[in-house]
Design an enzyme around this catalytic site. Structure first.
Site, PDB file in Angstrom:
ATOM      1  N   ASN A   1      17.755  51.320  51.986  1.00  0.00           N
ATOM      2  CA  ASN A   1      16.569  51.403  51.143  1.00  0.00           C
ATOM      3  C   ASN A   1      15.769  52.629  51.560  1.00  0.00           C
ATOM      4  O   ASN A   1      15.368  52.753  52.719  1.00  0.00           O
ATOM      5  CB  ASN A   1      15.752  50.119  51.313  1.00  0.00           C
ATOM      6  CG  ASN A   1      14.565  50.039  50.379  1.00  0.00           C
ATOM      7  OD1 ASN A   1      13.676  50.861  50.424  1.00  0.00           O
ATOM      8  ND2 ASN A   1      14.541  48.988  49.576  1.00  0.00           N
TER       9      ASN A   1
ATOM     10  N   TYR B   1      13.689  37.209  51.969  1.00  0.00           N
ATOM     11  CA  TYR B   1      13.146  37.627  53.255  1.00  0.00           C
ATOM     12  C   TYR B   1      12.048  36.675  53.693  1.00  0.00           C
ATOM     13  O   TYR B   1      12.193  35.936  54.655  1.00  0.00           O
ATOM     14  CB  TYR B   1      12.655  39.078  53.210  1.00  0.00           C
ATOM     15  CG  TYR B   1      11.851  39.541  54.414  1.00  0.00           C
ATOM     16  CD1 TYR B   1      11.835  38.827  55.610  1.00  0.00           C
ATOM     17  CD2 TYR B   1      11.118  40.711  54.371  1.00  0.00           C
ATOM     18  CE1 TYR B   1      11.092  39.261  56.704  1.00  0.00           C
ATOM     19  CE2 TYR B   1      10.375  41.159  55.465  1.00  0.00           C
ATOM     20  CZ  TYR B   1      10.361  40.408  56.627  1.00  0.00           C
ATOM     21  OH  TYR B   1       9.631  40.832  57.704  1.00  0.00           O
ATOM     22  N   SER B   2      10.933  36.626  52.950  1.00  0.00           N
ATOM     23  CA  SER B   2       9.745  35.914  53.422  1.00  0.00           C
ATOM     24  C   SER B   2       9.994  34.437  53.702  1.00  0.00           C
ATOM     25  O   SER B   2       9.407  33.875  54.637  1.00  0.00           O
ATOM     26  CB  SER B   2       8.608  36.062  52.409  1.00  0.00           C
ATOM     27  OG  SER B   2       8.193  37.406  52.322  1.00  0.00           O
TER      28      SER B   2
ATOM     29  N   GLY C   1       6.983  35.564  49.042  1.00  0.00           N
ATOM     30  CA  GLY C   1       7.195  34.161  49.372  1.00  0.00           C
ATOM     31  C   GLY C   1       7.177  33.276  48.145  1.00  0.00           C
ATOM     32  O   GLY C   1       7.264  33.742  47.005  1.00  0.00           O
TER      33      GLY C   1
ATOM     34  N   ASN D   1       9.633  43.763  43.937  1.00  0.00           N
ATOM     35  CA  ASN D   1       8.922  43.898  45.201  1.00  0.00           C
ATOM     36  C   ASN D   1       7.776  42.891  45.247  1.00  0.00           C
ATOM     37  O   ASN D   1       7.695  41.989  44.416  1.00  0.00           O
ATOM     38  CB  ASN D   1       8.406  45.345  45.340  1.00  0.00           C
ATOM     39  CG  ASN D   1       8.350  45.815  46.783  1.00  0.00           C
ATOM     40  OD1 ASN D   1       7.923  45.080  47.668  1.00  0.00           O
ATOM     41  ND2 ASN D   1       8.780  47.035  47.024  1.00  0.00           N
ATOM     42  N   THR D   2       6.873  43.064  46.193  1.00  0.00           N
ATOM     43  CA  THR D   2       5.725  42.160  46.336  1.00  0.00           C
ATOM     44  C   THR D   2       4.715  42.399  45.216  1.00  0.00           C
ATOM     45  O   THR D   2       4.740  43.410  44.520  1.00  0.00           O
ATOM     46  CB  THR D   2       5.037  42.380  47.686  1.00  0.00           C
ATOM     47  OG1 THR D   2       4.613  43.749  47.773  1.00  0.00           O
ATOM     48  CG2 THR D   2       5.975  42.074  48.838  1.00  0.00           C
TER      49      THR D   2
ATOM     50  N   ASN E   1       1.538  41.426  53.194  1.00  0.00           N
ATOM     51  CA  ASN E   1       1.724  42.547  54.128  1.00  0.00           C
ATOM     52  C   ASN E   1       1.173  43.823  53.526  1.00  0.00           C
ATOM     53  O   ASN E   1       1.184  44.022  52.309  1.00  0.00           O
ATOM     54  CB  ASN E   1       3.200  42.696  54.513  1.00  0.00           C
ATOM     55  CG  ASN E   1       3.938  43.679  53.623  1.00  0.00           C
ATOM     56  OD1 ASN E   1       3.858  44.893  53.805  1.00  0.00           O
ATOM     57  ND2 ASN E   1       4.660  43.151  52.629  1.00  0.00           N
TER      58      ASN E   1
ATOM     59  N   ASN F   1       1.817  49.505  49.170  1.00  0.00           N
ATOM     60  CA  ASN F   1       1.118  49.847  50.405  1.00  0.00           C
ATOM     61  C   ASN F   1       1.156  51.323  50.780  1.00  0.00           C
ATOM     62  O   ASN F   1       0.624  51.713  51.814  1.00  0.00           O
ATOM     63  CB  ASN F   1       1.692  49.001  51.558  1.00  0.00           C
ATOM     64  CG  ASN F   1       1.520  47.517  51.299  1.00  0.00           C
ATOM     65  OD1 ASN F   1       0.469  47.084  50.855  1.00  0.00           O
ATOM     66  ND2 ASN F   1       2.574  46.752  51.545  1.00  0.00           N
ATOM     67  N   THR F   2       1.801  52.147  49.956  1.00  0.00           N
ATOM     68  CA  THR F   2       1.743  53.594  50.101  1.00  0.00           C
ATOM     69  C   THR F   2       0.998  54.128  48.888  1.00  0.00           C
ATOM     70  O   THR F   2       1.494  53.998  47.759  1.00  0.00           O
ATOM     71  CB  THR F   2       3.150  54.213  50.169  1.00  0.00           C
ATOM     72  OG1 THR F   2       3.819  53.735  51.345  1.00  0.00           O
ATOM     73  CG2 THR F   2       3.084  55.726  50.226  1.00  0.00           C
TER      74      THR F   2
ATOM     75  N   PHE G   1       5.392  51.250  54.985  1.00  0.00           N
ATOM     76  CA  PHE G   1       6.625  51.964  55.335  1.00  0.00           C
ATOM     77  C   PHE G   1       6.636  52.394  56.798  1.00  0.00           C
ATOM     78  O   PHE G   1       7.034  53.522  57.137  1.00  0.00           O
ATOM     79  CB  PHE G   1       6.834  53.191  54.451  1.00  0.00           C
ATOM     80  CG  PHE G   1       7.295  52.912  53.043  1.00  0.00           C
ATOM     81  CD1 PHE G   1       7.609  51.638  52.621  1.00  0.00           C
ATOM     82  CD2 PHE G   1       7.435  53.955  52.131  1.00  0.00           C
ATOM     83  CE1 PHE G   1       8.027  51.382  51.312  1.00  0.00           C
ATOM     84  CE2 PHE G   1       7.867  53.731  50.827  1.00  0.00           C
ATOM     85  CZ  PHE G   1       8.152  52.448  50.424  1.00  0.00           C
TER      86      PHE G   1
ATOM     87  N   LYS H   1      13.915  47.021  59.324  1.00  0.00           N
ATOM     88  CA  LYS H   1      13.466  48.324  58.855  1.00  0.00           C
ATOM     89  C   LYS H   1      14.250  49.476  59.482  1.00  0.00           C
ATOM     90  O   LYS H   1      14.453  50.514  58.846  1.00  0.00           O
ATOM     91  CB  LYS H   1      11.978  48.506  59.152  1.00  0.00           C
ATOM     92  CG  LYS H   1      11.058  47.721  58.234  1.00  0.00           C
ATOM     93  CD  LYS H   1       9.612  47.973  58.566  1.00  0.00           C
ATOM     94  CE  LYS H   1       8.677  47.347  57.538  1.00  0.00           C
ATOM     95  NZ  LYS H   1       8.732  48.025  56.230  1.00  0.00           N
TER      96      LYS H   1
ATOM     97  N   LYS I   1      14.286  49.788  42.822  1.00  0.00           N
ATOM     98  CA  LYS I   1      13.483  48.591  43.087  1.00  0.00           C
ATOM     99  C   LYS I   1      12.121  48.741  42.436  1.00  0.00           C
ATOM    100  O   LYS I   1      11.383  49.701  42.712  1.00  0.00           O
ATOM    101  CB  LYS I   1      13.332  48.368  44.597  1.00  0.00           C
ATOM    102  CG  LYS I   1      12.682  47.024  44.944  1.00  0.00           C
ATOM    103  CD  LYS I   1      12.855  46.703  46.412  1.00  0.00           C
ATOM    104  CE  LYS I   1      12.355  45.286  46.725  1.00  0.00           C
ATOM    105  NZ  LYS I   1      12.635  44.914  48.126  1.00  0.00           N
TER     106      LYS I   1
ATOM    107  N   SER J   1       6.540  49.687  46.403  1.00  0.00           N
ATOM    108  CA  SER J   1       5.653  49.148  47.426  1.00  0.00           C
ATOM    109  C   SER J   1       4.201  49.427  47.044  1.00  0.00           C
ATOM    110  O   SER J   1       3.858  50.546  46.660  1.00  0.00           O
ATOM    111  CB  SER J   1       5.943  49.774  48.788  1.00  0.00           C
ATOM    112  OG  SER J   1       4.933  49.416  49.713  1.00  0.00           O
TER     113      SER J   1
END
Length: 362
Positions: free
Chosen positions: A139, A316-317, A266, A244-245, A110, A175-176, A114, A65, A215, A173
């Site tokens: 990114n 990544y995962s 994953g 993304n996820t 996750n 998560n924001t 950010f 990050k 993305k 994302s």
């Protein structure tokens, strides 16, 4: 090395996932992780968005990050690495715990939000690299409390233009709060207009034009995919990163942590993200580059992303479960797979299973 990693993973898994991540960053910083580079295979090299990639495998954003271990990651065999997501101001992200390993499913959830040290800290590290070789993706995102999120993306372009090889605007994302709203047609048009105008201005100053990728999420509706394809075609965008996820929990066999909020990545994400990749390839046509992400864990899954329409792939995962030898193993495996194919370059296999993945339900 695999035996050493097996022992090391057992030790790392005694810690919570975020602590283990920090320990892996520390190991890369100290050089405790051996390099895994393979001999260059010209069949894996290709030019995408004007950049010559030595192989199609990249490290996705989210791991490094703060641009702390970029060169160590490249030494593992990756053809490129992406740092971030970076926001103008430092932010701590969401409350802990916020990363969860679903070991039975080889997945991760996750809700980091950010968390990063901000532009200035990452920029200092990237400047300190000097002229070292390697393809560096930056990114960029927006602070949670930003009153003008588009301005945060523009700031990222301007701040990192001297040190980036390409940019990724991360609007996907989960998560924001409200970030994915930027994928809506009018908002995306405004974002790309501002970001690409900033890129044009910086390119004149620097004498070089850097590519910008977008993305996107795997949870888009068919209408949402139509809108993104339409807006992308109307702008001088250089490519998409899919994806993304996901907020979906389809494919999970272990219900213990499935209820945790956040994005799932994953192995279980592979089919969904690859089907969305194929749908975006069908919509944008053959010319626009696409980087495929989601569930890449082997040479076979990496090649399947390419067969579904990707030019490049990222992971990544799956490294959480397979360790630092994974990128080198995938790159060598891709060479072995090409030994069986009568092609001069891996790019010739792109889209060869597009129709199959278009038929897979999202």
């Amino acid at each position: 090395m695999l035996d050493l990693f097996s022992l090391g993973r057992r030790g790392l898994f005694l810690f919570d996932a975020e602590t283990a991540h920090g320990l892996s960053i520390a190991a890369l910083k100290t050089g405790l992780v051996p390099t895994c580079k393979s001999a260059a295979d010209p069949r894996l090299a290709q030019t995408v968005a004007g950049i010559r990639f030595p192989n199609p495998l990249g490290m996705a954003a989210g791991y490094d990050k703060n641009a702390e271990v970029l060169d160590a990651l490249l030494s593992l065999g990756f053809g490129f690495a992406e740092v971030g997501t970076l926001t103008p101001k430092p932010q701590t992200g969401n409350p802990k715990p916020r990363i969860f390993r679903l070991e039975r499913d080889r997945a991760v959830i996750n809700r980091l939000g950010f968390n990063n040290e901000g532009h200035e800290a990452a920029l200092a590290r990237l400047i300190a690299r000097g002229n070292r070789a390697g393809i560096v993706g930056v990114n960029i995102g927006a602070n949670k409390d930003a009153t003008d999120r588009i301005a945060d993306y523009v700031a990222g372009i301007r701040r990192f233009y001297p040190v980036a090889t390409y940019f990724t605007a991360n609007i996907s994302s989960p998560n924001t709060p409200g970030l994915r709203d930027l994928q809506a047609k009018e908002s995306l048009d405004a974002l790309l207009s501002a970001v690409l105008a900033a890129r044009s201005e910086e390119s004149l100053r620097a004498g070089k034009r850097l590519p910008v990728f977008l993305k996107i999420a795997p949870d888009l509706t068919e209408e949402g995919m139509d809108d993104i394809a339409e807006v992308a075609a109307a702008h001088d965008l250089d490519g998409l990163i899919v994806s993304n996820t996901t907020l979906s929990r389809d494919g999970l066999t272990d219900p213990t942590l499935a209820g945790e909020a956040g994005g799932l990545s994953g192995a279980p994400l592979f089919d969904k993200s690859t089907a969305v990749l194929a749908r975006m390839r069908k919509r944008v046509g053959p010319a626009l580059p696409i980087i495929g992400v989601g569930g890449v864990s082997s040479a076979e899954t990496a090649l399947e992303k390419i067969r579904a329409g990707a030019d490049l792939v990222q992971l990544y995962s799956c490294m959480v479960y397979d360790g630092p030898a994974l990128p080198g193993r995938i790159v060598r495996g891709l060479s072995s797979l090409l030994d069986r194919e009568t092609v001069a370059n891996i790019s010739e296999l792109r889209d060869t299973r597009l129709d199959h993945w278009l038929s897979v339900k999202v």
